[in-house]
Enzyme design. Sequence first.
Site, PDB file in Angstrom:
ATOM      1  N   TRP A 101       0.837  -1.217   0.000  1.00 23.08           N
ATOM      2  CA  TRP A 101       0.000   0.000   0.000  1.00 23.08           C
ATOM      3  C   TRP A 101       0.857   1.246   0.000  1.00 23.08           C
ATOM      4  O   TRP A 101       0.537   2.231  -0.668  1.00 23.08           O
ATOM      5  CB  TRP A 101      -0.985  -0.027   1.166  1.00 23.08           C
ATOM      6  CG  TRP A 101      -1.934  -1.174   1.047  1.00 23.08           C
ATOM      7  CD1 TRP A 101      -2.006  -2.266   1.858  1.00 23.08           C
ATOM      8  CD2 TRP A 101      -2.910  -1.376   0.014  1.00 23.08           C
ATOM      9  NE1 TRP A 101      -2.968  -3.129   1.399  1.00 23.08           N
ATOM     10  CE2 TRP A 101      -3.544  -2.601   0.274  1.00 23.08           C
ATOM     11  CE3 TRP A 101      -3.307  -0.637  -1.104  1.00 23.08           C
ATOM     12  CZ2 TRP A 101      -4.553  -3.119  -0.538  1.00 23.08           C
ATOM     13  CZ3 TRP A 101      -4.310  -1.140  -1.919  1.00 23.08           C
ATOM     14  CH2 TRP A 101      -4.923  -2.367  -1.631  1.00 23.08           C
ATOM     15  N   ASP A 171      -1.126   6.636   6.645  1.00 24.50           N
ATOM     16  CA  ASP A 171      -2.264   5.770   6.330  1.00 24.50           C
ATOM     17  C   ASP A 171      -2.424   4.787   7.490  1.00 24.50           C
ATOM     18  O   ASP A 171      -1.553   3.949   7.720  1.00 24.50           O
ATOM     19  CB  ASP A 171      -1.964   5.024   5.022  1.00 24.50           C
ATOM     20  CG  ASP A 171      -2.986   3.938   4.682  1.00 24.50           C
ATOM     21  OD1 ASP A 171      -3.932   3.724   5.457  1.00 24.50           O
ATOM     22  OD2 ASP A 171      -2.802   3.288   3.628  1.00 24.50           O
ATOM     23  N   LYS A 195     -11.836  -1.834   7.862  1.00 24.30           N
ATOM     24  CA  LYS A 195     -11.168  -2.859   8.654  1.00 24.30           C
ATOM     25  C   LYS A 195     -11.581  -2.765  10.118  1.00 24.30           C
ATOM     26  O   LYS A 195     -12.052  -3.723  10.689  1.00 24.30           O
ATOM     27  CB  LYS A 195      -9.655  -2.715   8.504  1.00 24.30           C
ATOM     28  CG  LYS A 195      -9.245  -3.006   7.070  1.00 24.30           C
ATOM     29  CD  LYS A 195      -7.953  -2.379   6.675  1.00 24.30           C
ATOM     30  CE  LYS A 195      -7.819  -2.286   5.189  1.00 24.30           C
ATOM     31  NZ  LYS A 195      -8.024  -3.543   4.465  1.00 24.30           N
TER      32      LYS A 195
HETATM   33  C1  LIG Z   1      -3.120  -0.049   4.748  1.00 26.37           C
HETATM   34  C2  LIG Z   1      -4.034   0.040   3.571  1.00 26.37           C
HETATM   35  N1  LIG Z   1      -4.021   1.148   2.833  1.00 26.37           N
HETATM   36  C3  LIG Z   1      -4.838   1.275   1.762  1.00 26.37           C
HETATM   37  C4  LIG Z   1      -5.676   0.277   1.366  1.00 26.37           C
HETATM   38  C5  LIG Z   1      -6.555   0.465   0.168  1.00 26.37           C
HETATM   39  O1  LIG Z   1      -7.831   0.726   0.598  1.00 26.37           O
HETATM   40  P1  LIG Z   1      -9.068   0.901  -0.389  1.00 26.37           P
HETATM   41  O2  LIG Z   1      -9.407  -0.439  -0.885  1.00 26.37           O
HETATM   42  O3  LIG Z   1     -10.098   1.504   0.514  1.00 26.37           O
HETATM   43  O4  LIG Z   1      -8.652   1.833  -1.464  1.00 26.37           O
HETATM   44  C6  LIG Z   1      -5.737  -0.898   2.117  1.00 26.37           C
HETATM   45  C7  LIG Z   1      -6.685  -1.961   1.717  1.00 26.37           C
HETATM   46  O5  LIG Z   1      -6.749  -3.045   2.126  1.00 26.37           O
HETATM   47  C8  LIG Z   1      -4.870  -1.014   3.235  1.00 26.37           C
HETATM   48  O6  LIG Z   1      -4.872  -2.142   3.962  1.00 26.37           O
END
Ligand SMILES: Cc1ncc(COP(=O)(O)O)c(C=O)c1O
Length: 359
Positions: A101, A171, A195
């Site tokens: 991510w 994030d 989550k």
């Molecule tokens: C730490 C983290 N950041 C970003 C994301 C991406 O999230 P989204 O699917 O809401 O774009 C995730 C998705 O699992 C994640 O675990």
Amino acid sequence: MSRVYNFSAGPAVLPEEVLREAAEEMLDYKGCGMSVMEMSHRSSMFQEIIDEAEADIRDLMGIPSNYKVLFLQGGASQQFAMIPMNLMKNRVADYIVTGAWAKKAWKEAQKFGTANCIASSEDQTFNYIPDCSDLPISENADYVYICENNTIYGTKYKTLPNTKGKLLVSDVSSCFLSEPIDVEKYGIVYGGVQKNVGPAGVVISVIREDLITDDVLPGTPTMLQFKTHSDNGSMFNTPPCYGIYICGKVFKWLKKNGGLSAMKERNEKKAKLLYDYLDNSQLFKGTVVPKDRSLMNVPFVTGDKELDALFVKESKAAGLENLKGHRSVGGMRASIYNAMPYEGVEALVNFMKDFEAKH
Ligand SMILES: Cc1ncc(COP(=O)(O)O)c(C=O)c1O
């Protein structure tokens, strides 16, 4: 009705109490004769829901008055673009790449300027957090970006990086509200809620007020400017009303259960049960360097792909769902977010013990 123990990485388990309450209110919210799903976002009833949700998250996280709370859409992934578009005044930003991510966010930022990777743990399949005490922070960096809890790899920053005075953007999608944090250490702290906080479709971003300006990159769409949402109380357009309503209920559940310090204690107790077993098992082994282990996502392997597959199959049959690991790590992963009860982790460990005895 029977509910399973759901170890999904996200969308993930929510407090049963919240789901029951939402079910009770489904057809008639507080006597108004309609569901929150059917309600105008301009109604006083919904205004109350979003105002209360904001007040509760402020209370839970101890958010100072010079920070805004925005309820946004587009997933955490949309923030990968929105952050540089709003913050990259010098067109320079530093990224610490500790997983898929963070890497995606780093790649996206490269569309808007110079995005430097100043540290990475990719050399060891992201199974650790690099030393961030003295990194080569760029002199003109607009911000330093981290992904604080790495959902796929199961690592977590135990101390925030030394950004040498630069703005920190984090994030926290997979550790949102799992423990107290000091909001003032961040310029922006944001996460997708699917989550630990609510249903997919809502992103909550806590942003220091002075970072919300008209001075964004040329061509930034209206919907991708923080100011658009900040000026309109997160209701420039129709917000994800039902999702915000459920988040609000989760905030109340968290408050009722002692807030974030109590949640941290609970999460530590759950994680310890699983990690202690992994450390003593002859069959299973955790994949992460112990000091960087996440309280939320626990990847583990047997070292034998066929046995891993059998474990996933048999655990599912035993009511332990979604234990298959991410394809980039293999093996298994147990996500044990706030709403996973201690009994769920106990059931998992007992199942693992039985499995180990058989194999
Ligand atoms: C730490 C983290 N950041 C970003 C994301 C991406 O999230 P989204 O699917 O809401 O774009 C995730 C998705 O699992 C994640 O675990």
